[in-house]
Design an enzyme around this catalytic site. Structure first.
Site, PDB file in Angstrom:
ATOM      1  N   ASP A  38       0.833  -1.311  -0.094  1.00 23.44           N
ATOM      2  CA  ASP A  38       0.195   0.054   0.051  1.00 23.44           C
ATOM      3  C   ASP A  38       0.888   1.262   0.208  1.00 23.44           C
ATOM      4  OD1 ASP A  38      -2.218  -1.650   0.241  1.00 23.44           O
ATOM      5  OD2 ASP A  38      -1.738  -1.855   2.516  1.00 23.44           O
TER       6      ASP A  38
ATOM      7  N   SER B  66       2.606   6.698   0.334  1.00 18.98           N
ATOM      8  CA  SER B  66       1.707   5.986   1.111  1.00 18.98           C
ATOM      9  C   SER B  66       0.234   5.897   0.517  1.00 18.98           C
ATOM     10  CB  SER B  66       1.449   6.592   2.580  1.00 18.98           C
ATOM     11  OG  SER B  66       0.525   5.793   3.462  1.00 18.98           O
ATOM     12  N   ARG B  67      -0.422   5.002   0.109  1.00 18.78           N
ATOM     13  CA  ARG B  67      -1.689   4.923  -0.705  1.00 18.78           C
ATOM     14  C   ARG B  67      -2.830   4.993   0.253  1.00 18.78           C
ATOM     15  NH1 ARG B  67       1.322   0.879  -3.669  1.00 18.78           N
ATOM     16  NH2 ARG B  67       2.312   1.954  -5.168  1.00 18.78           N
ATOM     17  N   VAL B  68      -2.639   4.817   1.684  1.00 19.12           N
ATOM     18  CA  VAL B  68      -3.620   4.982   2.560  1.00 19.12           C
ATOM     19  C   VAL B  68      -3.749   6.633   3.172  1.00 19.12           C
ATOM     20  CG1 VAL B  68      -4.436   4.358   5.005  1.00 19.12           C
ATOM     21  CG2 VAL B  68      -3.455   2.702   3.514  1.00 19.12           C
TER      22      VAL B  68
END
Length: 508
Positions: free
Chosen positions: A345, A370-372
């Protein structure tokens, strides 16, 4: 070996196989037909399943192996130990179980191998439960979106690339650029901030001396009591290096499934892929790109998918993964790096050039992501770090122009000066993770220009002076800020007042 002895062995084998066929015992019994390089080829065992444990009867006792190749007329099994004691003609039986490892709180504070056997000389480990080494990951309906922050204590990460509980964030970079250091600081921060997160550290083919130093450091920081270390060395057979991350994940899942939170660090998955490649080639599987087998992507995807945030119905526990990948000359487009990047992620990319410039941690603001993102960031840090990543990226672009000595307008000069101060601020010594209030105060002060009169080389001294004064004179307010809520007007005024006073002492 003479030609005569080969004929004699083949006769023995034929008679052993004939005896088994007469007794109709080939369903659960087999015979070793050849062995070498840690792999035993077995005739029989028609009821064997993938990953099932086998017991090979040798002259010196039972040696265990596990099934990795299931073919029409033979089975390829990987031995847990050396193959010197196993020979053609040995009888093999099904143990009746797939690979399992001891799990539970009894493992905390211990150093074990991938089969749960102690390596620290502190006596046997009596666990009440066992977990499957290979296990299906939780389905979509069993998961919840990542929303709780997992603070690393590293200002550059918590402010720009926040990690949430249940996330999988890759740490990637060349050797000796501080990848393990980031992971250790994150483990130390869990203990210092009393988050209750259990650490699981997996050393895959790491030097025993390095693992021993790491364990000593964790003990000195009072982190070992909430940590499990699963260790393998380069001298261990490839089978143990292959099993290490799966076994450690099973240990971490125990805490996740019991409504607790765990952090697992895979150090590193490059060596794991190499061990799997070695086993696959010895099992005569067809090689693909860079000689890796075709299912090397599945190797890591089925491992990392097990790290997740569970739904409220399942207890809301979490397992957060920080896999480490080592690159060659910064090549993140190589086979294994691209595989793991596509599974995780987000990634924290460590640049060798930054490391040698003294910018440590050497985190690249442009290639890290950071894909979150903000969904897992504390409100307090989020409120002060909005422009940090953009400002830092722009500074590094502008700094390359500035070195040519061309005339720059005032706005660009101001941006470069601010960037230099931000770069100095984000430098952080190892083993010194910062708490939430320290990060909020430091970032707010520099991004809002309160330290613009302080020379860049004095930023760390000014930061230290500011934090010391705030903690001595306003401890209660800082404890409130450390809870993670957005700073109030009173907090902001207090930070500005003290920062201006501190800044005056560093002018000129």
């Amino acid at each position: 070996m003479t030609e005569l002895s080969v004929v004699e062995i083949s006769k023995d084998l034929r008679s052993a196989i004939a005896n088994l066929e007469k007794s109709n015992g080939l369903e659960s019994t087999g015979v070793v037909i050849r062995v070498g390089d840690g792999i035993a080829w077995i005739h029989g065992l028609y009821n064997a399943a993938y990953s099932e444990v086998l017991e090979i009867e040798t002259d010196n006792g039972i040696i265990e192996a596990f099934v990795l190749n299931l073919m029409e007329d033979e089975i390829g099994a990987v031995l847990f130990g050396a193959d010197a004691q196993v020979s053609a003609g040995n009888t093999v039986r099904l143990k009746g179980s797939v690979l399992q490892v001891p799990i539970g709180p009894e493992l905390l504070g211990r150093v074990v191998d991938p089969l749960g056997r102690p390596l620290d000389g502190a006596g046997p480990i009596e666990t009440k439960q066992f977990g499957l080494i290979e296990r299906e990951a939780a389905g979509v309906m069993d998961r919840k979106s990542v929303h709780e922050p997992l603070m690393t204590g590293i200002m550059a990460i918590d402010s720009m690339f926040p990690i949430g509980r249940g996330q999988r964030e890759l740490i990637i970079g060349d050797r000796q650029t501080g990848k393990t250091a980031l992971a250790i600081d994150t483990m130390i921060n869990q203990a210092r901030q009393k988050t209750g997160v259990v650490n699981v550290y997996v050393a895959i083919g790491q030097k025993s001396s390095k693992v021993a130093r790491l364990v000593e450091r964790l003990k000195s920081e009072d982190v070992m009591d909430q940590t499990i270390v699963v260790a393998t060395s380069p001298s261990d057979p490839a089978s143990l290096l292959y099993l290490a991350p799966y076994a450690a994940t099973a240990m971490g899942e125990y805490f996740r499934d019991n409504s607790k939170h765990a952090l697992i660090i895979y150090d590193d998955l490059t060596k794991h892929a190499v061990a799997y490649r070695q086993m696959s080639l010895l099992l005569r599987r067809p090689p693909g790109r860079e000689a890796y087998p075709g299912d090397v992507f599945y190797l890591h995807s089925r491992l990392l998918e097990r790290s997740t945030k569970l739904s409220e119905e399942l207890g809301a526990g979490s397992l957060t993964a920080l896999p480490i990948i080592e690159t060659q000359a910064g090549d993140i487009s190589a086979y294994i790096p691209t595989n793991v990047i596509s599974i995780t992620d987000g990634q924290i990319f460590l640049e060798t050039d930054l490391f040698y410039q003294g910018i440590r941690p050497a985190i690249s603001a442009g290639l890290s992501v950071s894909r979150v993102g903000g969904a897992a960031q504390t409100k307090s840090v989020k409120s002060v770090s909005g422009s940090l990543k953009l400002g830092l990226s722009q500074f590094r672009e502008l700094a390359s122009f500035a070195q040519f000595g061309s005339d720059l307008d005032d706005a660009t000069k101001s941006q470069i000066d601010r960037g230099r101060r931000l770069t100095e601020l984000l430098k952080q010594p190892q083993y010194q993770p910062a708490s939430i209030w320290e990060q909020v105060v430091s970032i707010y002060t520099v991004t809002n220009g309160l330290f613009d009169e302080v020379a860049p080389k004095q930023i760390k001294d000014a930061q230290s002076s500011l934090l010391s004064r705030l903690w001595l004179e306003h401890k209660e307010e800082m404890r409130e800020l450390n809870k993670g809520d957005k700073p109030t007007e009173a907090h902001i005024k207090l930070i500005e007042k003290i920062a201006k006073a501190v800044s005056k002492g560093f002018e000129g």
